[in-house]
Design a protein around this motif. Sequence first.
Motif, PDB file in Angstrom:
ATOM      1  N   PHE A  32       0.784  -1.243   0.000  1.00 25.38           N
ATOM      2  CA  PHE A  32       0.000   0.000   0.000  1.00 25.38           C
ATOM      3  C   PHE A  32       0.816   1.294   0.000  1.00 25.38           C
ATOM      4  CE2 PHE A  32      -2.438   3.418   1.910  1.00 25.38           C
ATOM      5  CZ  PHE A  32      -3.592   3.378   1.141  1.00 25.38           C
ATOM      6  N   VAL A  33       1.775   1.414   0.905  1.00 31.22           N
ATOM      7  CA  VAL A  33       2.460   2.696   1.075  1.00 31.22           C
ATOM      8  C   VAL A  33       3.246   3.084  -0.169  1.00 31.22           C
ATOM      9  CG1 VAL A  33       4.140   3.999   2.434  1.00 31.22           C
ATOM     10  CG2 VAL A  33       2.570   2.418   3.576  1.00 31.22           C
ATOM     11  N   ALA A  34       4.076   2.180  -0.689  1.00 34.87           N
ATOM     12  CA  ALA A  34       4.890   2.499  -1.865  1.00 34.87           C
ATOM     13  C   ALA A  34       4.038   2.893  -3.075  1.00 34.87           C
ATOM     14  CB  ALA A  34       5.815   1.333  -2.204  1.00 34.87           C
ATOM     15  N   PRO A  35       2.985   2.142  -3.411  1.00 40.07           N
ATOM     16  CA  PRO A  35       2.164   2.524  -4.559  1.00 40.07           C
ATOM     17  C   PRO A  35       1.443   3.858  -4.387  1.00 40.07           C
ATOM     18  CG  PRO A  35       1.794   0.224  -3.993  1.00 40.07           C
ATOM     19  CD  PRO A  35       2.569   0.822  -2.864  1.00 40.07           C
ATOM     20  N   ASN A  36       1.255   4.286  -3.141  1.00 39.74           N
ATOM     21  CA  ASN A  36       0.503   5.517  -2.871  1.00 39.74           C
ATOM     22  C   ASN A  36       1.362   6.644  -2.308  1.00 39.74           C
ATOM     23  OD1 ASN A  36      -2.562   4.848  -3.262  1.00 39.74           O
ATOM     24  ND2 ASN A  36      -1.715   3.087  -2.169  1.00 39.74           N
ATOM     25  N   LEU A  37       2.684   6.491  -2.375  1.00 40.47           N
ATOM     26  CA  LEU A  37       3.567   7.470  -1.729  1.00 40.47           C
ATOM     27  C   LEU A  37       3.395   8.870  -2.306  1.00 40.47           C
ATOM     28  CD1 LEU A  37       5.743   8.164   0.260  1.00 40.47           C
ATOM     29  CD2 LEU A  37       7.463   7.403  -1.399  1.00 40.47           C
ATOM     30  N   GLU A  38       3.339   8.999  -3.623  1.00 35.01           N
ATOM     31  CA  GLU A  38       3.206  10.339  -4.223  1.00 35.01           C
ATOM     32  C   GLU A  38       1.875  10.982  -3.825  1.00 35.01           C
ATOM     33  OE1 GLU A  38       5.603  11.867  -5.678  1.00 35.01           O
ATOM     34  OE2 GLU A  38       6.936  10.120  -5.676  1.00 35.01           O
ATOM     35  N   LYS A  39       0.830  10.193  -3.782  1.00 34.28           N
ATOM     36  CA  LYS A  39      -0.482  10.690  -3.356  1.00 34.28           C
ATOM     37  C   LYS A  39      -0.424  11.178  -1.914  1.00 34.28           C
ATOM     38  CE  LYS A  39      -5.152   8.992  -2.275  1.00 34.28           C
ATOM     39  NZ  LYS A  39      -6.048   7.799  -2.311  1.00 34.28           N
ATOM     40  N   ILE A  40       0.228  10.412  -1.071  1.00 41.59           N
ATOM     41  CA  ILE A  40       0.350  10.771   0.345  1.00 41.59           C
ATOM     42  C   ILE A  40       1.114  12.078   0.490  1.00 41.59           C
ATOM     43  CG2 ILE A  40       1.401  10.088   2.538  1.00 41.59           C
ATOM     44  CD1 ILE A  40       0.816   7.146   1.688  1.00 41.59           C
ATOM     45  N   LEU A  41       2.244  12.200  -0.198  1.00 42.97           N
ATOM     46  CA  LEU A  41       3.060  13.412  -0.111  1.00 42.97           C
ATOM     47  C   LEU A  41       2.319  14.620  -0.671  1.00 42.97           C
ATOM     48  CD1 LEU A  41       6.508  11.917  -1.142  1.00 42.97           C
ATOM     49  CD2 LEU A  41       5.963  12.954   1.071  1.00 42.97           C
ATOM     50  N   ASP A  42       1.641  14.440  -1.802  1.00 37.47           N
ATOM     51  CA  ASP A  42       0.892  15.560  -2.386  1.00 37.47           C
ATOM     52  C   ASP A  42      -0.180  16.062  -1.427  1.00 37.47           C
ATOM     53  OD1 ASP A  42       2.311  15.752  -4.720  1.00 37.47           O
ATOM     54  OD2 ASP A  42       0.923  14.531  -5.911  1.00 37.47           O
ATOM     55  N   HIS A  43      -0.878  15.130  -0.802  1.00 36.90           N
ATOM     56  CA  HIS A  43      -1.922  15.551   0.138  1.00 36.90           C
ATOM     57  C   HIS A  43      -1.322  16.313   1.311  1.00 36.90           C
ATOM     58  CE1 HIS A  43      -5.441  15.545   2.742  1.00 36.90           C
ATOM     59  NE2 HIS A  43      -4.619  15.160   3.705  1.00 36.90           N
ATOM     60  N   ILE A  44      -0.283  15.749   1.914  1.00 39.89           N
ATOM     61  CA  ILE A  44       0.308  16.368   3.103  1.00 39.89           C
ATOM     62  C   ILE A  44       0.814  17.775   2.803  1.00 39.89           C
ATOM     63  CG2 ILE A  44       2.253  16.228   4.716  1.00 39.89           C
ATOM     64  CD1 ILE A  44       1.910  13.146   4.530  1.00 39.89           C
ATOM     65  N   TYR A  45       1.482  17.932   1.667  1.00 37.02           N
ATOM     66  CA  TYR A  45       2.110  19.228   1.385  1.00 37.02           C
ATOM     67  C   TYR A  45       1.196  20.211   0.667  1.00 37.02           C
ATOM     68  CZ  TYR A  45       6.493  17.901   3.378  1.00 37.02           C
ATOM     69  OH  TYR A  45       7.443  17.547   4.298  1.00 37.02           O
ATOM     70  N   TRP A  46       0.441  19.741  -0.329  1.00 33.62           N
ATOM     71  CA  TRP A  46      -0.333  20.678  -1.137  1.00 33.62           C
ATOM     72  C   TRP A  46      -1.766  20.880  -0.652  1.00 33.62           C
ATOM     73  CZ3 TRP A  46       2.587  23.750  -3.617  1.00 33.62           C
ATOM     74  CH2 TRP A  46       3.785  23.312  -4.182  1.00 33.62           C
ATOM     75  N   GLU A  47      -2.226  20.014   0.228  1.00 32.39           N
ATOM     76  CA  GLU A  47      -3.578  20.187   0.766  1.00 32.39           C
ATOM     77  C   GLU A  47      -3.572  20.540   2.250  1.00 32.39           C
ATOM     78  OE1 GLU A  47      -6.368  17.075  -0.316  1.00 32.39           O
ATOM     79  OE2 GLU A  47      -5.157  16.569  -2.064  1.00 32.39           O
ATOM     80  N   LYS A  48      -2.754  19.840   3.026  1.00 37.02           N
ATOM     81  CA  LYS A  48      -2.761  20.061   4.470  1.00 37.02           C
ATOM     82  C   LYS A  48      -1.853  21.209   4.909  1.00 37.02           C
ATOM     83  CE  LYS A  48      -3.203  19.525   8.908  1.00 37.02           C
ATOM     84  NZ  LYS A  48      -4.418  20.025   9.610  1.00 37.02           N
ATOM     85  N   LEU A  49      -0.558  21.066   4.658  1.00 41.45           N
ATOM     86  CA  LEU A  49       0.403  21.986   5.262  1.00 41.45           C
ATOM     87  C   LEU A  49       0.260  23.426   4.786  1.00 41.45           C
ATOM     88  CD1 LEU A  49       3.635  19.817   5.458  1.00 41.45           C
ATOM     89  CD2 LEU A  49       1.881  20.207   7.171  1.00 41.45           C
ATOM     90  N   VAL A  50       0.006  23.631   3.502  1.00 39.98           N
ATOM     91  CA  VAL A  50      -0.077  25.009   3.005  1.00 39.98           C
ATOM     92  C   VAL A  50      -1.350  25.707   3.459  1.00 39.98           C
ATOM     93  CG1 VAL A  50       1.343  24.491   0.993  1.00 39.98           C
ATOM     94  CG2 VAL A  50      -1.149  24.300   0.814  1.00 39.98           C
TER      95      VAL A  50
END
Length: 219
Positions: free
Chosen positions: A77-95
């Motif tokens: 799960f984690v490896a196939p979804n890593l880019e999705k996870i990072l995009d959400h954390i940085y471009w949706e949550k943190l900013v």
Amino acid sequence: MATAMAEAWMKTFPMEAKNKRSTGKSSRILDVPAFNNAWNIYRDTSMDIMKRFEYMSKCLDFNDKDTAAIKQSVEEFVAPNLEKILDHIYWEKLVNDPWLSRWFMDETGNISDEYVKVRRARQKIFILKIVECKWDEEFWNYVRWVGAVHVPIFGNEDLYIPMRLNLALWGYIHQYLFNLLAEAYKSEPEKLQKFTTAWTKLFWLIIDVYHIDYFAPWM
């Protein structure tokens, strides 16, 4: 043999690398066996990162089964979804977070897209190291170094990222990852429990090592 991080710690706090004795004053806290033992553990594990890992692993009961569970979750799960996870954390949550977004603002108070990209790339490197599941001296020294450069001890003199913001970030990553796992494995509760338990223990290990050099109240 002391590692580079341990040597830096001992140079920064030379008096803390030595055995402590009570001064004989009214507050003789080091004469209390439980406190003295706790102090010795803190000192020793600050100078030997693998001792820290072994001690915390025992406290958390982090074992080979947990490592195997993390490896399985990464592969499935984690490896196939890593880019999705990072995009959400940085471009949706943190900013958009009222506190965490301050890390990514330029001198005008606006979000710097370029800096967000830089931080996202560095977080990706960090996560890729985590998912290798190599709990060796090199890995834990890397985790410790990442934490240490966020404070003046080993970073820039004017840099201090409050611990509450680090905990907020790791807490959110923890929450978001678990929400994804809960959705992906809702029909496999035993596997979900195995994965979330292992990741929770690992997050606490990382948080502990990450913040070793945040603590210097005696200074």
